[in-house]
Scaffold this motif. Structure first.
Motif, PDB file in Angstrom:
ATOM      1  N   ILE A  86     -20.316  24.260   7.550  1.00  0.00           N
ATOM      2  CA  ILE A  86     -19.856  25.479   6.871  1.00  0.00           C
ATOM      3  C   ILE A  86     -20.373  25.511   5.434  1.00  0.00           C
ATOM      4  N   ALA A  87     -20.255  24.382   4.738  1.00  0.00           N
ATOM      5  CA  ALA A  87     -20.718  24.310   3.345  1.00  0.00           C
ATOM      6  C   ALA A  87     -22.224  24.569   3.256  1.00  0.00           C
ATOM      7  N   ALA A  88     -22.983  24.032   4.223  1.00  0.00           N
ATOM      8  CA  ALA A  88     -24.443  24.225   4.217  1.00  0.00           C
ATOM      9  C   ALA A  88     -24.802  25.688   4.443  1.00  0.00           C
ATOM     10  N   LEU A  89     -24.099  26.343   5.377  1.00  0.00           N
ATOM     11  CA  LEU A  89     -24.379  27.760   5.647  1.00  0.00           C
ATOM     12  C   LEU A  89     -23.972  28.632   4.462  1.00  0.00           C
ATOM     13  N   GLU A  90     -22.864  28.284   3.811  1.00  0.00           N
ATOM     14  CA  GLU A  90     -22.429  29.053   2.644  1.00  0.00           C
ATOM     15  C   GLU A  90     -23.465  28.964   1.519  1.00  0.00           C
ATOM     16  N   THR A  91     -24.040  27.765   1.341  1.00  0.00           N
ATOM     17  CA  THR A  91     -25.086  27.599   0.329  1.00  0.00           C
ATOM     18  C   THR A  91     -26.314  28.441   0.665  1.00  0.00           C
ATOM     19  N   LYS A  92     -26.693  28.428   1.957  1.00  0.00           N
ATOM     20  CA  LYS A  92     -27.843  29.231   2.395  1.00  0.00           C
ATOM     21  C   LYS A  92     -27.591  30.721   2.180  1.00  0.00           C
ATOM     22  N   MET A  93     -26.361  31.149   2.484  1.00  0.00           N
ATOM     23  CA  MET A  93     -26.044  32.577   2.382  1.00  0.00           C
ATOM     24  C   MET A  93     -26.129  33.061   0.935  1.00  0.00           C
ATOM     25  N   LYS A  94     -25.722  32.205  -0.010  1.00  0.00           N
ATOM     26  CA  LYS A  94     -25.788  32.566  -1.428  1.00  0.00           C
ATOM     27  C   LYS A  94     -27.227  32.768  -1.889  1.00  0.00           C
ATOM     28  N   LYS A  95     -28.149  32.023  -1.282  1.00  0.00           N
ATOM     29  CA  LYS A  95     -29.553  32.090  -1.696  1.00  0.00           C
ATOM     30  C   LYS A  95     -30.347  33.137  -0.917  1.00  0.00           C
ATOM     31  N   GLU A  96     -29.808  33.561   0.225  1.00  0.00           N
ATOM     32  CA  GLU A  96     -30.539  34.474   1.101  1.00  0.00           C
ATOM     33  C   GLU A  96     -30.598  35.891   0.506  1.00  0.00           C
ATOM     34  N   LYS A  97     -31.791  36.484   0.524  1.00  0.00           N
ATOM     35  CA  LYS A  97     -31.987  37.821  -0.032  1.00  0.00           C
ATOM     36  C   LYS A  97     -31.912  38.914   1.043  1.00  0.00           C
ATOM     37  N   GLN A  98     -32.318  38.574   2.266  1.00  0.00           N
ATOM     38  CA  GLN A  98     -32.368  39.579   3.325  1.00  0.00           C
ATOM     39  C   GLN A  98     -30.967  39.849   3.879  1.00  0.00           C
ATOM     40  N   LEU A  99     -30.622  41.110   3.981  1.00  0.00           N
ATOM     41  CA  LEU A  99     -29.284  41.497   4.430  1.00  0.00           C
ATOM     42  C   LEU A  99     -29.011  41.035   5.854  1.00  0.00           C
ATOM     43  N   ASN A 100     -29.987  41.244   6.775  1.00  0.00           N
ATOM     44  CA  ASN A 100     -29.776  40.861   8.173  1.00  0.00           C
ATOM     45  C   ASN A 100     -29.494  39.365   8.305  1.00  0.00           C
ATOM     46  N   ARG A 101     -30.252  38.582   7.538  1.00  0.00           N
ATOM     47  CA  ARG A 101     -30.061  37.131   7.591  1.00  0.00           C
ATOM     48  C   ARG A 101     -28.712  36.732   7.016  1.00  0.00           C
ATOM     49  N   ARG A 102     -28.271  37.431   5.962  1.00  0.00           N
ATOM     50  CA  ARG A 102     -26.961  37.145   5.379  1.00  0.00           C
ATOM     51  C   ARG A 102     -25.842  37.443   6.377  1.00  0.00           C
ATOM     52  N   ILE A 103     -26.010  38.512   7.144  1.00  0.00           N
ATOM     53  CA  ILE A 103     -25.004  38.869   8.153  1.00  0.00           C
ATOM     54  C   ILE A 103     -24.937  37.789   9.246  1.00  0.00           C
ATOM     55  N   GLU A 104     -26.113  37.299   9.660  1.00  0.00           N
ATOM     56  CA  GLU A 104     -26.161  36.242  10.675  1.00  0.00           C
ATOM     57  C   GLU A 104     -25.463  34.970  10.179  1.00  0.00           C
ATOM     58  N   LEU A 105     -25.749  34.613   8.937  1.00  0.00           N
ATOM     59  CA  LEU A 105     -25.140  33.413   8.371  1.00  0.00           C
ATOM     60  C   LEU A 105     -23.628  33.559   8.253  1.00  0.00           C
ATOM     61  N   LYS A 106     -23.188  34.742   7.851  1.00  0.00           N
ATOM     62  CA  LYS A 106     -21.748  34.986   7.719  1.00  0.00           C
ATOM     63  C   LYS A 106     -21.055  34.876   9.071  1.00  0.00           C
ATOM     64  N   ALA A 107     -21.718  35.391  10.105  1.00  0.00           N
ATOM     65  CA  ALA A 107     -21.149  35.297  11.457  1.00  0.00           C
ATOM     66  C   ALA A 107     -21.073  33.839  11.913  1.00  0.00           C
ATOM     67  N   GLY A 108     -22.102  33.055  11.579  1.00  0.00           N
ATOM     68  CA  GLY A 108     -22.095  31.635  11.928  1.00  0.00           C
ATOM     69  C   GLY A 108     -20.980  30.885  11.229  1.00  0.00           C
ATOM     70  N   ILE A 109     -20.748  31.220   9.969  1.00  0.00           N
ATOM     71  CA  ILE A 109     -19.655  30.596   9.217  1.00  0.00           C
ATOM     72  C   ILE A 109     -18.309  30.935   9.845  1.00  0.00           C
ATOM     73  N   LYS A 110     -18.164  32.187  10.256  1.00  0.00           N
ATOM     74  CA  LYS A 110     -16.914  32.634  10.868  1.00  0.00           C
ATOM     75  C   LYS A 110     -16.637  31.869  12.159  1.00  0.00           C
ATOM     76  N   ARG A 111     -17.680  31.663  12.984  1.00  0.00           N
ATOM     77  CA  ARG A 111     -17.514  30.924  14.243  1.00  0.00           C
ATOM     78  C   ARG A 111     -17.085  29.475  13.974  1.00  0.00           C
ATOM     79  N   LEU A 112     -17.746  28.851  13.002  1.00  0.00           N
ATOM     80  CA  LEU A 112     -17.424  27.464  12.684  1.00  0.00           C
ATOM     81  C   LEU A 112     -15.998  27.323  12.154  1.00  0.00           C
ATOM     82  N   ARG A 113     -15.575  28.292  11.354  1.00  0.00           N
ATOM     83  CA  ARG A 113     -14.215  28.249  10.823  1.00  0.00           C
ATOM     84  C   ARG A 113     -13.171  28.391  11.923  1.00  0.00           C
ATOM     85  N   LYS A 114     -13.486  29.194  12.924  1.00  0.00           N
ATOM     86  CA  LYS A 114     -12.577  29.326  14.077  1.00  0.00           C
ATOM     87  C   LYS A 114     -12.456  28.006  14.820  1.00  0.00           C
TER      88      LYS A 114
END
Length: 216
Positions: A183-211
């Protein structure tokens, strides 16, 4: 400090040289051992012969070692070295400048057998005054005494769930730590990611891991 029965007292000083014979191949650990440890005392021996309880299937003795150290940042590999040399379970009481910390490893028989053990990981309390470091001897067998010591030291790190074994609790904690790192690694990636689609994918991945983390 621990209030263990007088019948378990041993109070024998162990010369550091006792462990040196096996340190020649790891000079770095030998250096840490000689520089960071002042003295080692074998304070107590918990066994069927010293306590009115039955031996365990996995745990036949628990040794209590008081290790007086030079600084608070003792290399954990030193404890592993001692644990490898002693074919019993060990409760370490680290002492520095009048403060104490209880440390105990999840220790089990190695796959090769032959009386050898491996330590999966160590659990430790905070640094406390002697009167505040309280561990209770609980259990009718040495297996349960060991488990209760470890759970008291680990605190909230090890889940207490009905019918869950100690090994299962340790494995669950390891899985929880893995998910938290992911989760921490994906959150770091999401902060650096510029593309909106990629940010949405990362956010969804974080949500799954948190569940997944919530059900542990």
């Amino acid at each position: 400090m621990l209030g263990l029965p007088k019948s378990t007292e041993f109070n024998k000083r162990i010369p550091k040289q006792k462990f040196y014979e096996n340190l020649s191949v790891v000079p770095a650990i030998r250096k840490v051992f000689t520089e960071q440890i002042k003295t080692i005392y074998w304070r107590n021996k918990l066994a069927a012969t010293t306590l009115n309880i039955a031996p365990g299937k996995q745990v036949t003795e628990i040794e209590v070692f008081e290790v007086q150290i030079v600084s608070l940042d003792l290399d954990e590999n030193v404890l592993r070295l001692i644990d490898r040399e002693i074919p019993y379970h060990i409760l370490f009481l680290l002492e520095h400048d009048g403060k104490y910390q209880a440390v105990m490893g999840y220790k089990e028989v190695a796959g090769s057998g032959k009386g050898s053990f491996k330590v999966d990981r160590y659990y430790r309390t905070e640094w406390l005054c002697e009167e505040d470091l309280l561990l209770h001897l609980e259990g009718l067998t040495l297996d349960t005494v060991y488990e209760n010591f470890l759970r008291q030291i680990a605190g909230e790190k090890l889940s207490v769930v009905e019918n869950m074994t100690l090994k299962e609790s340790v494995e669950q904690q390891k899985l929880r730590e893995q998910l938290e790192k992911q989760i921490a690694a994906l959150e770091t990636k999401m902060k650096k990611e510029k593309q909106l689609n990629r940010r949405i994918e990362l956010k969804a991945g974080i949500k799954r891991l948190r569940k997944n983390l919530e059900v542990l």
